[in-house]
Scaffold this active site. Sequence first.
Site, PDB file in Angstrom:
ATOM      1  N   ARG A 265      -3.449 -55.177 -60.123  1.00 39.85           N
ATOM      2  CA  ARG A 265      -3.856 -54.167 -61.123  1.00 39.85           C
ATOM      3  C   ARG A 265      -5.362 -53.901 -61.113  1.00 39.85           C
ATOM      4  NH1 ARG A 265       0.039 -56.683 -64.706  1.00 39.85           N
ATOM      5  NH2 ARG A 265       1.958 -55.505 -64.488  1.00 39.85           N
TER       6      ARG A 265
ATOM      7  N   HIS B  62     -14.168 -33.049 -40.385  1.00 37.48           N
ATOM      8  CA  HIS B  62     -14.216 -32.681 -41.805  1.00 37.48           C
ATOM      9  C   HIS B  62     -15.490 -31.891 -42.144  1.00 37.48           C
ATOM     10  CE1 HIS B  62     -13.870 -32.975 -46.156  1.00 37.48           C
ATOM     11  NE2 HIS B  62     -15.101 -33.464 -46.186  1.00 37.48           N
TER      12      HIS B  62
ATOM     13  N   HIS C 233     -15.318 -26.887 -49.536  1.00 37.99           N
ATOM     14  CA  HIS C 233     -14.149 -27.707 -49.219  1.00 37.99           C
ATOM     15  C   HIS C 233     -12.822 -26.958 -49.352  1.00 37.99           C
ATOM     16  CE1 HIS C 233     -17.131 -30.867 -49.312  1.00 37.99           C
ATOM     17  NE2 HIS C 233     -16.246 -31.789 -48.998  1.00 37.99           N
TER      18      HIS C 233
ATOM     19  N   LYS D  68     -13.810 -42.096 -55.981  1.00 38.91           N
ATOM     20  CA  LYS D  68     -12.541 -41.484 -55.557  1.00 38.91           C
ATOM     21  C   LYS D  68     -11.966 -42.327 -54.420  1.00 38.91           C
ATOM     22  CE  LYS D  68     -13.083 -36.628 -56.766  1.00 38.91           C
ATOM     23  NZ  LYS D  68     -13.240 -35.249 -56.239  1.00 38.91           N
TER      24      LYS D  68
ATOM     25  N   GLU E 226     -13.723 -35.372 -62.949  1.00 40.27           N
ATOM     26  CA  GLU E 226     -13.674 -33.995 -62.467  1.00 40.27           C
ATOM     27  C   GLU E 226     -12.983 -33.049 -63.442  1.00 40.27           C
ATOM     28  OE1 GLU E 226     -13.429 -33.678 -58.150  1.00 40.27           O
ATOM     29  OE2 GLU E 226     -12.337 -31.816 -58.394  1.00 40.27           O
TER      30      GLU E 226
ATOM     31  N   GLU F 190     -22.443 -32.301 -45.502  1.00 38.17           N
ATOM     32  CA  GLU F 190     -22.361 -32.719 -46.914  1.00 38.17           C
ATOM     33  C   GLU F 190     -23.763 -32.795 -47.520  1.00 38.17           C
ATOM     34  OE1 GLU F 190     -19.539 -33.123 -48.573  1.00 38.17           O
ATOM     35  OE2 GLU F 190     -18.004 -33.478 -47.053  1.00 38.17           O
TER      36      GLU F 190
ATOM     37  N   HIS G 295     -10.852 -27.554 -46.210  1.00 37.72           N
ATOM     38  CA  HIS G 295      -9.584 -28.294 -46.177  1.00 37.72           C
ATOM     39  C   HIS G 295      -8.486 -27.462 -45.516  1.00 37.72           C
ATOM     40  CE1 HIS G 295     -10.740 -31.280 -49.614  1.00 37.72           C
ATOM     41  NE2 HIS G 295     -11.111 -31.706 -48.426  1.00 37.72           N
TER      42      HIS G 295
ATOM     43  N   ARG H 259     -17.969 -31.888 -61.698  1.00 39.74           N
ATOM     44  CA  ARG H 259     -17.806 -32.626 -60.440  1.00 39.74           C
ATOM     45  C   ARG H 259     -17.180 -31.753 -59.337  1.00 39.74           C
ATOM     46  NH1 ARG H 259     -16.076 -38.928 -59.390  1.00 39.74           N
ATOM     47  NH2 ARG H 259     -16.105 -38.762 -57.129  1.00 39.74           N
TER      48      ARG H 259
ATOM     49  N   LYS I  76     -25.371 -36.964 -56.741  1.00 40.19           N
ATOM     50  CA  LYS I  76     -23.963 -37.277 -57.000  1.00 40.19           C
ATOM     51  C   LYS I  76     -23.830 -38.218 -58.188  1.00 40.19           C
ATOM     52  CE  LYS I  76     -19.502 -38.239 -55.184  1.00 40.19           C
ATOM     53  NZ  LYS I  76     -18.604 -38.294 -54.050  1.00 40.19           N
TER      54      LYS I  76
ATOM     55  N   ASN J 174     -17.235 -29.945 -54.343  1.00 44.17           N
ATOM     56  CA  ASN J 174     -16.267 -29.414 -53.373  1.00 44.17           C
ATOM     57  C   ASN J 174     -16.712 -28.088 -52.785  1.00 44.17           C
ATOM     58  OD1 ASN J 174     -14.330 -31.522 -53.555  1.00 44.17           O
ATOM     59  ND2 ASN J 174     -13.813 -30.752 -55.587  1.00 44.17           N
TER      60      ASN J 174
HETATM   61  N1  GLY Z   1     -16.156 -35.792 -52.609  1.00 40.00           N
HETATM   62  C1  GLY Z   1     -16.193 -35.122 -53.844  1.00 40.00           C
HETATM   63  C2  GLY Z   1     -16.254 -36.017 -55.019  1.00 40.00           C
HETATM   64  O1  GLY Z   1     -16.453 -37.210 -54.868  1.00 40.00           O
HETATM   65  O2  GLY Z   1     -16.057 -35.582 -56.123  1.00 40.00           O
END
Ligand code: GLY
Length: 373
Positions: free
Chosen positions: A122, A267, A249, A144, A238, A186, A253, A242, A228, A246
């Site tokens: 957990r 990527h 992206h 993430k 998000e 990035e 994507h 946040r 960030k 993206n």
């Molecule tokens: N890679 C985008 C984020 O971490 O929100």
Amino acid sequence: MVERIAVTLPGRSYGIDIGPGLLAEAGARLQPHLARDRVFIVTETHVAARHLTALMAGLGRAGIAAEVLTLDPGEASKSWAVLGQTVDWLLEQRAERADIVLAFGGGVIGDLAGFAAAILRRGVGFVQVPTTLLAQVDSAVGGKTGINARHGKNLIGAFHQPVHVLADIDMLATLPRRDFLSGYAEVVKYGLLGDAAFFEWLEAKGPALADGDVALRTRAVAKCCAMKAAIVARDEREAGERALLNLGHTFGHALEAATGYSERLLHGEGVAIGCALAFELSQRLGLCAQEAPSRVRAHLADMGMPRDLTEIRGALPDAKGLLGLMGQDKKVVDGRIAFILARGIGDAFVARDVDPAAVRQLLEAALAAAEPA
Ligand code: GLY
């Protein structure tokens, strides 16, 4: 010189150390987080071949022993099967609730090992030791974690913050230039989304940074991590801001999916082309002046990075097909695709009401340019 950036979150704040020579100091830097002198490293074969001995020596210097799981490199490892293998291995090794999993690799290893840590007993702590530029400026920071699903990338996962991040800038010296530039997309993204002065700095310093200047690399990684960290502190899950991370992206994507997540398009290459398309779309919608997309494209060109669909080898789906792939994006709400658009360099925002016809026209124009004469 080592920079320290703090990610400030209630009950789960942590530091990001950025600079050269950090693997040698890994033991001393991680010891405060350990309940016992033992860590569980999850890595992949390429990284292990190049850097594992140095990491083990750095841990050993502080008397820390390590068990190591070495996985296959590549996106295919972000699967249920490899997640199961990783969790089983941690249980076999008797990793305890107070132990630390150490993710040693790029975005794939960080996402996978972080997710394994999130669900093991957990939730156990984990440390990110990112070895690619992409991971150092983005995926290793912010919590993430996850794996891919049959339906798309990163659709299964959890928010699980690391307890520490060690971004050793020396790791970037062994990256092939194509991989470095993929991560650099990035870096550019941060300037484009929220800091015009940083983008201007990149226009001036980008080539020297790509050529290996360690001080410039340290400054760039620290700047991205600071941006960030600030965004994640305000919007960890998000709910809003946040999503700006993206930028590029949504297009990227879809292009990655269209090219089968293969060597045809890395990527960050998808992100670079995606940023160019996002600014082009913004200009077409009357949100920003033509100068903005031109400047984005000029910098990508200066850096030898892709910016057009023409640069993707092989066939691509038509505009409708690409729009369909965007529909699988995690940011889709009630069937509407969210786009990150811009009013100018450094001034991005989340748009949920973009007319799909405008996106389709943009893609049709970009694909027509890509057709052989
Ligand atoms: N890679 C985008 C984020 O971490 O929100």
